[in-house]
Design a protein around this motif. Structure first.
Motif, PDB file in Angstrom:
ATOM      1  N   CYS A 150      40.737 -69.004  16.364  1.00  0.00           N
ATOM      2  CA  CYS A 150      40.321 -70.150  15.568  1.00  0.00           C
ATOM      3  C   CYS A 150      40.775 -71.435  16.254  1.00  0.00           C
TER       4      CYS A 150
ATOM      5  N   TYR B  39      30.604 -69.067  16.259  1.00  0.00           N
ATOM      6  CA  TYR B  39      31.756 -68.883  15.387  1.00  0.00           C
ATOM      7  C   TYR B  39      31.304 -68.279  14.073  1.00  0.00           C
TER       8      TYR B  39
ATOM      9  N   LEU C 181      38.997 -71.675   8.178  1.00  0.00           N
ATOM     10  CA  LEU C 181      39.069 -71.490   9.629  1.00  0.00           C
ATOM     11  C   LEU C 181      37.683 -71.315  10.222  1.00  0.00           C
ATOM     12  N   ARG C 182      37.557 -71.781  11.434  1.00  0.00           N
ATOM     13  CA  ARG C 182      36.355 -71.507  12.201  1.00  0.00           C
ATOM     14  C   ARG C 182      36.771 -70.548  13.311  1.00  0.00           C
ATOM     15  N   CYS C 183      36.228 -69.345  13.287  1.00  0.00           N
ATOM     16  CA  CYS C 183      36.644 -68.321  14.254  1.00  0.00           C
ATOM     17  C   CYS C 183      35.614 -68.235  15.364  1.00  0.00           C
TER      18      CYS C 183
ATOM     19  N   TYR D   8      39.034 -62.540   9.684  1.00  0.00           N
ATOM     20  CA  TYR D   8      39.899 -62.922  10.787  1.00  0.00           C
ATOM     21  C   TYR D   8      41.299 -62.312  10.689  1.00  0.00           C
TER      22      TYR D   8
END
Lengths: 113, 113
Positions: free
Chosen positions: A32, A62, A68-70, B107
């Motif tokens: 992330c 993503y 969160l941005r994964c 995640y």
DNA sequence: CAAGAATATTCGAATATTCTAAAATGCGAA
DNA sequence: TTCGCATTTTAGAATATTCGAATATTCTTG
């Protein structure tokens, strides 16, 4: 089917130290943004801009997990490219047959003399 | 011996359509400037500028044969790079295990929730 | 030496890239 | 709701890249 020049366009934005560092991290697995920010020593907004550029080129993508941005690798050329970049190479390719390097002659093309 | 970032710097100027076309030609063998000029459809001075940039980066070199400048590939990464650029790849890398793409979870990192 | 061929260099304008700072967005928790 | 975290977006300055036009250089030949 002009795939070559498409690939060139695609890879052009990856030749930047920070972006390569990002891709190296992502090659190890999903990360992330704030993890990347820790790892790289640059501002979070700048990380975001680099990620955005890479995503625009289709290099990465993503998914969203809460806030969160994964990010993860998407473009299949990247692992092969990273391999080249990490490989050890000899200093130079062998020179051509017809040149001062090998003392074997002169140019064989068809230009005027 | 941070060879990776050196390689990145080196390859950065090659991601330009004209320069790739030049390198593809040189991969077939030595070529002089006017041959390249014929092949590419751009001005001689522009060809020369591109050649000069590639040479500065250590990608190519030349030998002099009369009034001809005979250029050839020098950097050993180039053939491998061209191979990648010409290869057919699947659309995308497989998505990560823990993401919406594969519906397999969320995640696994250690960011705050 | 003069002329011409092959190539390089210089300059400037147009455009693209990169970074910093600041403000904006979206989501989850309280 | 409201707050704060994670991240993006915007704006603008600084810098780099690219290309055409003009000029310069170097070598060969007569």
């Amino acid at each position: 089917m002009n795939t070559l020049m498409n690939h060139v366009e695609t890879l052009k934005p990856v030749f930047h130290p920070v972006r390569i560092a990002i891709l190296e991290e992502l090659a190890k697995g999903v990360k992330c943004v704030s993890e990347l920010e820790e790892f790289l020593a640059i501002s979070q907004s700048n990380v975001s801009q680099h990620l955005s550029a890479l995503r625009l080129a289709g290099i990465i993508d993503y998914f969203i997990d809460g806030r969160l941005r994964c990010y993860f690798l998407k473009n299949p050329m990247i692992p092969d490219l990273l391999e080249i970049l990490k490989k050890e190479y000899p200093e130079e390719l062998p020179g051509p047959e017809c040149c001062p390097v090998t003392k074997k002659g002169t140019y064989h093309g068809d230009r005027k003399k």
